[in-house]
Design an enzyme around this catalytic site. Structure first.
Site, PDB file in Angstrom:
ATOM      1  N   ASN A  44       0.830  -1.210   0.000  1.00 35.41           N
ATOM      2  CA  ASN A  44       0.000   0.000   0.000  1.00 35.41           C
ATOM      3  C   ASN A  44       0.860   1.254   0.000  1.00 35.41           C
ATOM      4  O   ASN A  44       0.383   2.333   0.329  1.00 35.41           O
ATOM      5  CB  ASN A  44      -0.904   0.021   1.234  1.00 35.41           C
ATOM      6  CG  ASN A  44      -1.829  -1.171   1.269  1.00 35.41           C
ATOM      7  OD1 ASN A  44      -2.391  -1.550   0.258  1.00 35.41           O
ATOM      8  ND2 ASN A  44      -1.972  -1.772   2.435  1.00 35.41           N
ATOM      9  N   HIS A 130     -14.709  -2.820   5.034  1.00 41.63           N
ATOM     10  CA  HIS A 130     -13.549  -3.528   5.599  1.00 41.63           C
ATOM     11  C   HIS A 130     -13.899  -4.336   6.857  1.00 41.63           C
ATOM     12  O   HIS A 130     -14.799  -3.975   7.608  1.00 41.63           O
ATOM     13  CB  HIS A 130     -12.507  -2.458   5.954  1.00 41.63           C
ATOM     14  CG  HIS A 130     -11.164  -2.979   6.320  1.00 41.63           C
ATOM     15  ND1 HIS A 130     -10.740  -3.097   7.623  1.00 41.63           N
ATOM     16  CD2 HIS A 130     -10.138  -3.403   5.552  1.00 41.63           C
ATOM     17  CE1 HIS A 130      -9.503  -3.561   7.639  1.00 41.63           C
ATOM     18  NE2 HIS A 130      -9.114  -3.759   6.394  1.00 41.63           N
ATOM     19  N   GLU A 174     -16.702   2.935   3.124  1.00 44.49           N
ATOM     20  CA  GLU A 174     -15.359   3.323   2.697  1.00 44.49           C
ATOM     21  C   GLU A 174     -15.532   4.305   1.552  1.00 44.49           C
ATOM     22  O   GLU A 174     -16.572   4.299   0.884  1.00 44.49           O
ATOM     23  CB  GLU A 174     -14.587   2.086   2.191  1.00 44.49           C
ATOM     24  CG  GLU A 174     -14.285   1.088   3.285  1.00 44.49           C
ATOM     25  CD  GLU A 174     -13.528  -0.148   2.780  1.00 44.49           C
ATOM     26  OE1 GLU A 174     -12.688  -0.030   1.866  1.00 44.49           O
ATOM     27  OE2 GLU A 174     -13.767  -1.224   3.330  1.00 44.49           O
ATOM     28  N   SER A 178     -11.238  -1.220  -0.558  1.00 37.37           N
ATOM     29  CA  SER A 178      -9.909  -1.808  -0.524  1.00 37.37           C
ATOM     30  C   SER A 178      -9.745  -2.993  -1.479  1.00 37.37           C
ATOM     31  O   SER A 178      -8.677  -3.171  -2.044  1.00 37.37           O
ATOM     32  CB  SER A 178      -9.535  -2.220   0.897  1.00 37.37           C
ATOM     33  OG  SER A 178     -10.562  -2.976   1.480  1.00 37.37           O
ATOM     34  N   ASP A 203     -14.663   5.926   5.795  1.00 40.54           N
ATOM     35  CA  ASP A 203     -13.324   5.382   6.013  1.00 40.54           C
ATOM     36  C   ASP A 203     -12.505   5.709   4.759  1.00 40.54           C
ATOM     37  O   ASP A 203     -12.765   5.175   3.689  1.00 40.54           O
ATOM     38  CB  ASP A 203     -13.452   3.865   6.232  1.00 40.54           C
ATOM     39  CG  ASP A 203     -12.104   3.174   6.451  1.00 40.54           C
ATOM     40  OD1 ASP A 203     -11.083   3.713   5.993  1.00 40.54           O
ATOM     41  OD2 ASP A 203     -12.091   2.085   7.057  1.00 40.54           O
ATOM     42  N   HIS A 206      -7.879   4.179   1.961  1.00 41.91           N
ATOM     43  CA  HIS A 206      -7.170   4.084   0.679  1.00 41.91           C
ATOM     44  C   HIS A 206      -7.253   5.361  -0.150  1.00 41.91           C
ATOM     45  O   HIS A 206      -6.695   5.425  -1.237  1.00 41.91           O
ATOM     46  CB  HIS A 206      -7.713   2.908  -0.134  1.00 41.91           C
ATOM     47  CG  HIS A 206      -7.375   1.597   0.480  1.00 41.91           C
ATOM     48  ND1 HIS A 206      -6.155   0.986   0.307  1.00 41.91           N
ATOM     49  CD2 HIS A 206      -8.078   0.799   1.311  1.00 41.91           C
ATOM     50  CE1 HIS A 206      -6.126  -0.143   0.997  1.00 41.91           C
ATOM     51  NE2 HIS A 206      -7.280  -0.274   1.615  1.00 41.91           N
ATOM     52  N   LYS A 237      -1.350   3.498   4.914  1.00 42.19           N
ATOM     53  CA  LYS A 237      -1.390   3.132   3.498  1.00 42.19           C
ATOM     54  C   LYS A 237      -0.517   4.125   2.713  1.00 42.19           C
ATOM     55  O   LYS A 237       0.692   4.000   2.745  1.00 42.19           O
ATOM     56  CB  LYS A 237      -2.844   3.110   3.016  1.00 42.19           C
ATOM     57  CG  LYS A 237      -3.754   2.221   3.904  1.00 42.19           C
ATOM     58  CD  LYS A 237      -3.855   0.804   3.422  1.00 42.19           C
ATOM     59  CE  LYS A 237      -4.300  -0.201   4.463  1.00 42.19           C
ATOM     60  NZ  LYS A 237      -5.689  -0.168   4.865  1.00 42.19           N
TER      61      LYS A 237
HETATM   62  C1  LIG Z   1      -6.289  -1.113   6.009  1.00 40.67           C
HETATM   63  C2  LIG Z   1      -7.653  -0.660   6.367  1.00 40.67           C
HETATM   64  C3  LIG Z   1      -8.023  -0.457   7.693  1.00 40.67           C
HETATM   65  C4  LIG Z   1      -7.124  -0.825   8.822  1.00 40.67           C
HETATM   66  O1  LIG Z   1      -6.068   0.067   8.936  1.00 40.67           O
HETATM   67  P1  LIG Z   1      -4.737  -0.377   9.682  1.00 40.67           P
HETATM   68  O2  LIG Z   1      -4.086   0.908   9.997  1.00 40.67           O
HETATM   69  O3  LIG Z   1      -3.974  -1.214   8.735  1.00 40.67           O
HETATM   70  O4  LIG Z   1      -5.151  -1.124  10.903  1.00 40.67           O
HETATM   71  C5  LIG Z   1      -9.281   0.049   7.947  1.00 40.67           C
HETATM   72  N1  LIG Z   1     -10.141   0.325   6.946  1.00 40.67           N
HETATM   73  C6  LIG Z   1      -9.825   0.101   5.663  1.00 40.67           C
HETATM   74  C7  LIG Z   1     -10.814   0.420   4.597  1.00 40.67           C
HETATM   75  C8  LIG Z   1      -8.577  -0.400   5.331  1.00 40.67           C
HETATM   76  O5  LIG Z   1      -8.273  -0.640   4.062  1.00 40.67           O
END
Ligand SMILES: *Cc1c(COP(=O)(O)O)cnc(C)c1O
Length: 386
Positions: A44, A130, A174, A178, A203, A206, A237
């Site tokens: 990432n 996620h 999101e 992801s 969220d 990404h 990421k």
């Molecule tokens: C990777 C991810 C997370 C978790 O984040 P980390 O910092 O790796 O624990 C949460 N939500 C989404 C959409 C992700 O892709």
């Protein structure tokens, strides 16, 4: 403990057994396993910031000044000035009043929903959200319902049939997904807000660093900073560090630092990590070329695969090629590995059964000729398979 053997055997038979491999070194978009170098299409590190000299220097300086650990949780004596500076910076970056740093994206999500969404409330959650959001739904005392992925009609019909029976309602999605690399219909979701009276939580794991004029994410790109109530995102990421944040009105942040269990009961992130996060945001401000270049490369790569007639989806730096069967997906992954490309097969339960895929994540560090060569190799593999 029969169930363990049984589980392991079944996973093996279905080509679903996961295992870990040690990376020996990495950098410039490449990764080394067992002495062999591969172009890394599974990380990432979208903007290629993981070894950025300015960010590394910031982390080293923080160690010199503060030592290795924060030594306590935030509410005891672990709330260093660095954490506060980072939170101010994030709030500005996200055009929100206030922000709170969490120790990871996973912890942010499982700390956020259970604190905010209470008994008598309802959460509407995109089906492809996620795993950390799914776990958060289970931890929350609120009822929840999952709407079809990015399907605004389905969301509205669920709002219509359920909203009135509950006190508060929340829509969680999101922004960049992801595993599918597509983008949520944020404008349409916002348009339903008034009619059905709900709050929006997004969220941006990404999307942060990549979309929007300043790289703040899809919310910024769509001009909806005031319409989205709570924005969560990660430093892990594109920002190539670790940790996460939640940004919103002051009252939310004040409430969360009092009530969010994953925030309260965990040691504060180390000073070097916080300093790296801060520096990474500074780099975003300075090096806009990275996100522009990344999106150009991603569009190019996706277009070329589509022209080959492959089932390729998404509209971001995440480019999934849906293959279907586990066996074939694993085989294709192996073949690309032999050509020097590291791209891991993604299988159930991460994605639905029958939708196994190779998920290419593009990085600013991938040179054009490498993308072209990879496209050539993919073409050969896809053609030979027919
Ligand atoms: C990777 C991810 C997370 C978790 O984040 P980390 O910092 O790796 O624990 C949460 N939500 C989404 C959409 C992700 O892709």
């Amino acid at each position: 403990m029969d169930f363990i053997d049984k589980f392991l055997n079944t996973q093996k038979e279905n080509d679903c057994l996961r295992s870990l491999r040690a990376v020996e070194s990495r950098g410039d978009g490449k990764v080394v396993y067992d002495g062999i170098e591969y172009w890394d299409f599974s990380s990432n590190d979208y903007l290629g910031l993981s070894q950025h000299p300015y960010i590394c220097m910031a982390a080293k300086k923080a160690i010199d000044k503060w030592g290795t650990g924060a030594t306590a949780s935030r509410l005891l004596s672990g709330s260093l000035k660095l954490h506060h500076m980072l939170e101010d910076k994030i709030a500005k970056f996200k055009s929100k009043e206030s922000a709170l740093v969490f120790n990871s994206g996973y912890q942010a999500n499982v700390g956020l929903l259970p604190a905010l969404c209470k008994k008598g409330d309802i959460i509407f959650s995109d089906k492809l959200n996620h795993a950390s959001i799914i776990d958060a739904l289970k931890l929350s005392e609120a009822d929840f319902v999952r709407f079809k992925h990015n399907d605004i009609q389905n969301l509205e019909s669920l709002l219509l049939s359920k909203r009135d029976k509950y006190k508060n309602a929340w829509v969680v999605t999101e922004t960049v997904f992801s595993m599918d690399g597509d983008v949520c219909p944020l404008k349409e979701i916002v348009a339903l807000k008034e009619k059905y009276n709900f709050k929006i939580i997004v969220d941006e794991a990404h999307a942060t660093g990549i979309f929007g004029v300043t790289g703040a994410g899809v919310v910024e790109r769509e001009g909806l900073c005031d319409d989205v109530d709570i924005v969560m995102g990660t430093f892990s990421k594109a920002l190539a560090s670790f940790g996460a944040y939640v940004a919103g009105d002051k009252k939310y942040i004040e409430y969360l630092l009092n009530c969010s269990r994953s925030f309260i009961f965990s040691t504060a992130l180390a000073p070097s990590v916080i300093a790296a996060n801060f520096a990474a945001i500074e780099v975003l401000e300075q090096e806009r070329c990275r996100r522009i270049g990344l999106l150009k490369k991603s569009d190019y790569f996706r277009c070329c695969l589509k022209e080959l007639g492959l089932n390729v989806i998404g509209e971001s730096q995440i480019v999934p090629w849906i293959i279907g069967e586990n066996k074939k997906t694993v085989k294709f992954s192996e073949k690309l590995k032999q050509k020097g490309y590291w791209v891991m097969p993604v299988r159930e339960p991460t994605v639905p059964k029958g939708q196994s895929r190779l998920r290419f994540t593009i990085s600013y560090d991938h040179p054009q000729e490498i993308l072209d060569d990879l496209i050539y190799e993919i073409k050969k593999i896809a053609t030979n398979d027919q």
